[in-house]
Design an enzyme around this catalytic site. Structure first.
Site, PDB file in Angstrom:
ATOM      1  N   LYS A   1      40.813  32.766  35.134  1.00 35.88           N
ATOM      2  CA  LYS A   1      42.284  32.964  34.055  1.00 35.88           C
ATOM      3  C   LYS A   1      41.513  32.644  32.862  1.00 35.88           C
ATOM      4  O   LYS A   1      41.657  31.144  32.595  1.00 35.88           O
ATOM      5  CB  LYS A   1      43.699  32.327  34.746  1.00 35.88           C
TER       6      LYS A   1
ATOM      7  N   GLY B   1      47.621  38.992  31.684  1.00 41.05           N
ATOM      8  CA  GLY B   1      48.792  38.805  31.568  1.00 41.05           C
ATOM      9  C   GLY B   1      49.672  37.830  29.736  1.00 41.05           C
ATOM     10  O   GLY B   1      48.819  38.030  28.923  1.00 41.05           O
ATOM     11  N   GLY B   2      50.783  37.252  29.638  1.00 39.15           N
ATOM     12  CA  GLY B   2      50.839  37.206  28.666  1.00 39.15           C
ATOM     13  C   GLY B   2      50.257  35.405  27.849  1.00 39.15           C
ATOM     14  O   GLY B   2      50.408  35.369  26.622  1.00 39.15           O
ATOM     15  N   MET B   3      49.253  34.618  29.073  1.00 39.19           N
ATOM     16  CA  MET B   3      48.720  33.503  28.600  1.00 39.19           C
ATOM     17  C   MET B   3      47.388  33.861  28.595  1.00 39.19           C
ATOM     18  O   MET B   3      46.410  33.509  27.948  1.00 39.19           O
ATOM     19  CB  MET B   3      48.981  33.114  29.404  1.00 39.19           C
TER      20      MET B   3
ATOM     21  N   ASP C   1      58.523  32.406  37.819  1.00 40.97           N
ATOM     22  CA  ASP C   1      58.212  34.421  37.542  1.00 40.97           C
ATOM     23  C   ASP C   1      57.472  35.559  38.904  1.00 40.97           C
ATOM     24  O   ASP C   1      56.889  35.335  38.837  1.00 40.97           O
ATOM     25  CB  ASP C   1      56.697  34.599  36.561  1.00 40.97           C
TER      26      ASP C   1
ATOM     27  N   VAL D   1      42.657  37.780  33.773  1.00 40.70           N
ATOM     28  CA  VAL D   1      42.373  37.282  34.861  1.00 40.70           C
ATOM     29  C   VAL D   1      40.793  38.371  35.268  1.00 40.70           C
ATOM     30  O   VAL D   1      40.646  39.718  35.630  1.00 40.70           O
ATOM     31  CB  VAL D   1      42.876  37.496  36.248  1.00 40.70           C
TER      32      VAL D   1
ATOM     33  N   LEU E   1      40.548  41.997  37.186  1.00 40.72           N
ATOM     34  CA  LEU E   1      41.540  42.340  38.219  1.00 40.72           C
ATOM     35  C   LEU E   1      42.841  42.222  37.708  1.00 40.72           C
ATOM     36  O   LEU E   1      44.092  42.777  38.426  1.00 40.72           O
ATOM     37  CB  LEU E   1      41.460  40.787  38.852  1.00 40.72           C
ATOM     38  N   GLY E   2      43.638  41.863  36.335  1.00 43.35           N
ATOM     39  CA  GLY E   2      44.472  41.689  35.410  1.00 43.35           C
ATOM     40  C   GLY E   2      44.889  41.127  34.717  1.00 43.35           C
ATOM     41  O   GLY E   2      43.958  40.512  33.855  1.00 43.35           O
TER      42      GLY E   2
END
Length: 979
Positions: free
Chosen positions: A123, A103-105, A214, A108, A100-101
């Protein structure tokens, strides 16, 4: 509507991924039914044909890349220790379905909970993040899980399976606000309804002590049931202890409030700012602080008024102005107030008035001014002039990479490699990759419109946009050549079955791209791969080193680039970059060796790189005029070459004092380098230096703040940090001695020999000298004593000076005798005549150490004796010493002889003295000039200044006098000229 190349690629990629989820025997039939475009279907079949049937498949980079990837791990830049999940994999009782995507952490994934039989989103925390990051994720999960609200993404829990820690969240069907905005602005009622739901979610979060930090379109999901605010991925408990380092600004550029940009404490008001940005973007289709670069966006957030408000209704405009107030206290009191105003439709509900403030703390004021100075520096690119247009100017843009984190380095790496290959071929002039990469956004692929805008910013007539895909059986490279103002001009593709095939594939890609530009279509671009390397380990190490060099992590860059040349000793570009890294770390031997090896293989480099290399060689070997000529010639043809602007800065900064020219001449090329590469951390060192020299406390505070976050040298970072603290009043001068003792001797030496002289702070320099003179280290104590002696001599306190010189001579007789003699030989010296016979006797009995002055210690001894003879009124004896030096037939001896004759003739004929000094200039590298004032020709410069003054040429005299105290080249035993 016509299908674009991007749409076609997306279609191919989606079909290929879907086909891989099916058994091999069913793929063809499924594809024939699913795709009615013969060209797309044929390309997908080609990709499927490259897919191996064996279980061993092409993981990450293929079976042959295992050894190379193992080497990457030793550099700390390899793939995560625990790989991310993939479609079809089972993690606990969750079946992974699709990405799904990311990020920095973490990443997902959509998954299916087989236990509760429901779709979920998982996640995963990146496996290579540290314990602090893991603790932060868990804390945020607990905070988010406490938010049971219809407009907040539901967090079901946190689990750990097989070493993987992940959040389990509700999975919503719909689209993000980012996807919706891609189709255009929202209507007034729809936009107000979405904003009201977001405000409602924020009100609940803030009441629970959670600040999102964010909020952006990608974190707002539009579902049939209403709005859901997603991903509290960098949220934290507002009342909890801060987990991030001081000054770290977390958020997304474009949506960050001013206090986030400044790295200050962030509260609910920051989320209201982001909501104001969202509202403007929903209504107008553009953000209120939209600019060409991230740096200029940050500056606009701090300094400018929002754009686009004229397109809003008056009541909307009033609310947005409150939401986008620069000071948090001037924004609405709560998200609930904003929600109520939005749901009123006409936005007629009165909001709480802004708080009134009578005074502000000076520390806050100073910090704000400092950060505005930083913003002004970063914002240069927004106002930069267009690069000069030349025939066939080409920009190679970052590649889209599909295939996991292990291939991420290719995004920028292919820009460097392809740009190097194409530069100079068939009349192509390639935009400097360093400048281009500093302007390109770092997250995700570029759209065609973004690519056109980026290329147009560099006055490029054409640009290359490409993609890399891991097919499972190798890499497939696609690239298209576009006219900046028009359509696609050419297309190329190539395959690499193994890492060793990557460069031949890149060579083939280059051949196809420029074929249309060649006079003879059959012309072969032989030898392009030789411009880089044929060794994949060498290539990977080079790419790592190049990035580290841009980040000013010089010691790490030296290690990576050393690995590159170990893997391929003919790798000319790597040798040159290794020389650059070694120059920064002070590794003189490695610098010389790397320059020599780069020159040996220079025929493999394009013309521009050969010219830059020749200039760098001249710079490092003490030939500044040649280096300056080479660099200016390159810049006349390539005005966007950020690296060459930086190299020109280096020449002027380090050599101008020896040429009677001000160091300030280096500011203009430094400004140009910042315009084209604002994110290049190499530029910070001299930016700090000029801030010190100008006494600009705000700029010094700004630059030091950036420099200290991962600065290239711990000692330098500490030294600059201390100068910053002194400038802004964060530390008292009385505390400096203790700070220096605890910081270490290296910091005290840097303060004494570089930074205090730059700042013109004689009191601080003497403090550092006293700290060194009281240390237990013999070398440090000698350095401190010599400087104390020199300060006293320059002030006319010869008795005090002599005591310090005598103590220093016990520790370092070579330097002590040299400095004492030069002090005595200066025009208008304060050394009394009675001290001269004893000093001369000491020189006659002196046997310089074998390593002193590169083995020419005896020549220096004869030179110093001749200087004292001039002072004692024995010019003929001085001329005899000059004749003896001329018989040595070395560069140093000839220069010393000319200096002696000039000194002997000075009183009777200052014009002749000037001519003799001008006739012989030492070609000595600047690091060696700093070893001894003899190499720095201190006496010659002082004589020039005095002779010009006697001849009435005041301006020139002042330039030469200033050269003795300019830049790092402060001569402590020469008193500054008073006007």
């Amino acid at each position: 509507m016509a299908t674009t190349p991007e749409d076609r690629w997306e279609r191919v990629s989606t079909l290929f991924a879907d086909a891989l989820d099916r058994p091999a025997a069913e793929r063809t039939a499924w594809l024939d039914a699913a795709c009615d475009d013969p060209a797309v279907r044929a390309e997908v079949k080609d990709l499927l044909a490259a897919q191996p049937e064996a279980e061993s498949g092409f993981e990450a980079l293929g079976a042959a890349a295992g050894q190379a990837l193992a080497a990457f791990d030793t550099l700390g830049v390899g793939p995560p220790r625990t790989p991310p999940p993939g479609p079809g994999e089972t993690v606990g009782h969750y079946r992974i379905e699709a990405a799904l995507g990311a990020g920095g952490m973490g990443s997902v994934w959509r998954a299916f909970d087989r236990r509760l039989e429901r779709p979920v989103a998982l996640k995963f925390l990146h496996a290579d993040l540290d314990d602090a990051a893991r603790a932060r994720l868990l804390r945020e999960a607990r905070a988010a899980a406490a938010l049971d609200h219809p407009h907040v993404c539901t967090v079901h829990g946190v689990e750990e399976v097989d070493g993987r820690t992940f959040l389990v969240m509700a999975c919503y069907e719909g689209e993000t606000l980012r996807v919706r905005l891609a189709r255009g602005p929202l209507g007034r009622d729809e936009a107000l309804a979405v904003a009201a739901d977001v405000a409602d979610a924020l009100e609940a979060a803030h009441a629970a002590g959670v600040v999102h930090r964010d909020l952006k379109p990608g974190n707002v999901m539009l579902t049939r049931a209403g709005v859901r605010v997603l991903d509290f991925g960098i949220a934290h408990l507002a009342r909890a202890e801060r987990l991030t380092r001081t000054g770290a600004a977390l958020g997304t550029v474009g949506y960050m409030a001013p206090e986030q940009v400044r790295g200050e404490a962030v509260g609910p008001a920051a989320d209201l700012w982001a909501l104001g940005v969202l509202l403007v973007e929903m209504r107008t289709g553009a953000r209120p602080f939209q600019r060409d670069t991230e740096a200029s966006v940050l500056y606009a957030v701090l300094e400018s008024e929002p754009d686009g408000l004229g397109r809003l209704d008056p009541d909307e405009r009033s609310l947005v102005r409150r939401l986008l107030a620069k000071r948090p206290e001037d924004r609405p009191a709560s998200a609930g107030d904003v929600r109520d105003a939005l749901r009123a439709g006409g936005i007629g509900v009165k909001l709480a008035p802004p708080q009134q403030h009578v005074t502000r703390r000076w520390a806050v004021w100073l910090t704000g001014i400092a950060l505005l100075a930083l913003g002004a520096w970063l914002a240069w690119p927004a106002a930069r002039p267009p690069a000069a247009t030349q025939p066939m100017t080409l920009a190679v843009l970052p590649f889209e990479v599909r295939g996991g984190d292990a291939l991420g380095y290719l995004r920028e790496g292919l820009v460097d490699l392809l740009a190097t290959q194409l530069d100079g071929v068939a009349g192509i002039r390639v935009v400097d990759p360093n400048a281009l990469l500093s302007q390109a956004r770092s997250d995700g692929p570029l759209s065609l419109d973004e690519a056109r805008a980026l290329a147009a910013g560099f006055a490029s007539e054409q640009f290359v946009l490409g993609r890399v895909m891991d097919t499972g059986g190798g890499l497939r490279l696609h690239a298209s050549l576009y006219e900046t103002g028009g359509a696609e001009a050419a297309r190329a593709q190539a395959s690499a079955a193994s890492p060793e095939d990557l460069l031949p594939a890149l060579d083939a890609l280059a051949q196809q791209l420029v074929a249309a530009q060649l006079g003879d279509p059959d012309e072969q671009l032989a030898g392009l791969a030789a411009l880089t390397t044929t060794s994949f380990p060498a290539l990977r190490a080079y790419l790592d080193g190049e990035q580290l060099l841009r980040d000013a992590r010089f010691a790490e860059a030296e290690v990576a680039l050393s690995r590159a040349v170990e893997a391929d000793s003919l790798f000319a570009l790597a040798w040159y970059r290794l020389a650059r890294a070694a120059g920064w770390t002070g590794n003189g031997y490695l610098n010389q060796r790397a320059v020599a090896r780069a020159l040996r293989h220079a025929e493999d480099l394009p013309a521009r790189t050969r010219d830059v290399l020749a200039g760098y060689h001249a710079f490092r070997t003490g030939r500044p005029a040649e280096a300056e000529r080479r660099y200016r010639s390159v810049l006349a043809r390539h005005p966007d070459d950020a690296e060459t602007w930086l190299l020109l800065t280096e020449v002027l900064f380090h050599y101008n004092p020896y040429r009677g020219r001000p160091v300030a001449e280096a500011r203009e090329p430094l400004t140009q380098a910042r315009r084209w590469a604002p994110d290049n951390r190499e530029l910070l060192v001299h930016s700090l230096d000029f801030s010190l020299q100008r006494g600009d406390a705000a700029a010094l505070d700004s630059f030091a703040t950036v420099y200290l976050t991962g600065g290239p040298s711990p000692a330098m970072g500490t030294a600059y940090g201390l100068m910053r603290d002194l400038a802004i009043g964060a530390v008292a001068a009385s505390a400096v001695p203790e700070r220096l003792r605890s910081a270490g001797l290296d910091v005290a030496v840097l303060l004494l020999t570089r930074l205090a002289p730059l700042a013109g702070d004689e009191v601080l320099a003497r403090t550092a000298a006293e700290v060194l003179a009281s240390s237990d280290d013999a070398d440090a104590r000698a350095t401190g004593l010599l400087h104390l002696a020199s300060f006293d001599a320059a002030a006319g306190r010869w008795a005090e000076s002599e005591r310090h010189f005598a103590d220093a001579q016990v520790l370092d007789p070579d330097q002590a005798l040299t400095w004492r003699t030069l002090v005595a030989a200066l025009p208008n010296s304060s050394v009394p005549d009675r001290a001269l016979p004893g000093l001369r006797a000491g020189l006659e009995a002196w046997t310089p150490a074998a390593v002193a002055y590169g083995g020419e210690g005896d020549a220096v001894r004869r030179y110093l004796l001749g200087l004292l003879d001039v002072r004692l009124g024995q010019p003929d004896r001085a001329r005899g010493a000059a004749r003896s030096l001329e018989t040595d037939d070395t560069v140093l001896a000839r220069a010393l002889a000319a200096s002696l004759r000039a000194r002997a003739e000075f009183a009777a004929d200052p014009e002749a003295a000037l001519a003799r000094i001008d006739a012989v200039r030492l070609s000595v590298p600047f690091p060696l000039r700093e070893v001894s004032p003899v190499y720095g020709q201190v006496l010659d410069r002082a004589v020039c200044a005095e002779a010009l003054r006697l001849l009435g040429r005041t301006a020139a005299a002042e330039r030469w006098q200033a050269s003795l105290h300019d830049g790092y080249e402060h001569v402590p035993f020469v008193a500054p000229q008073t006007k």
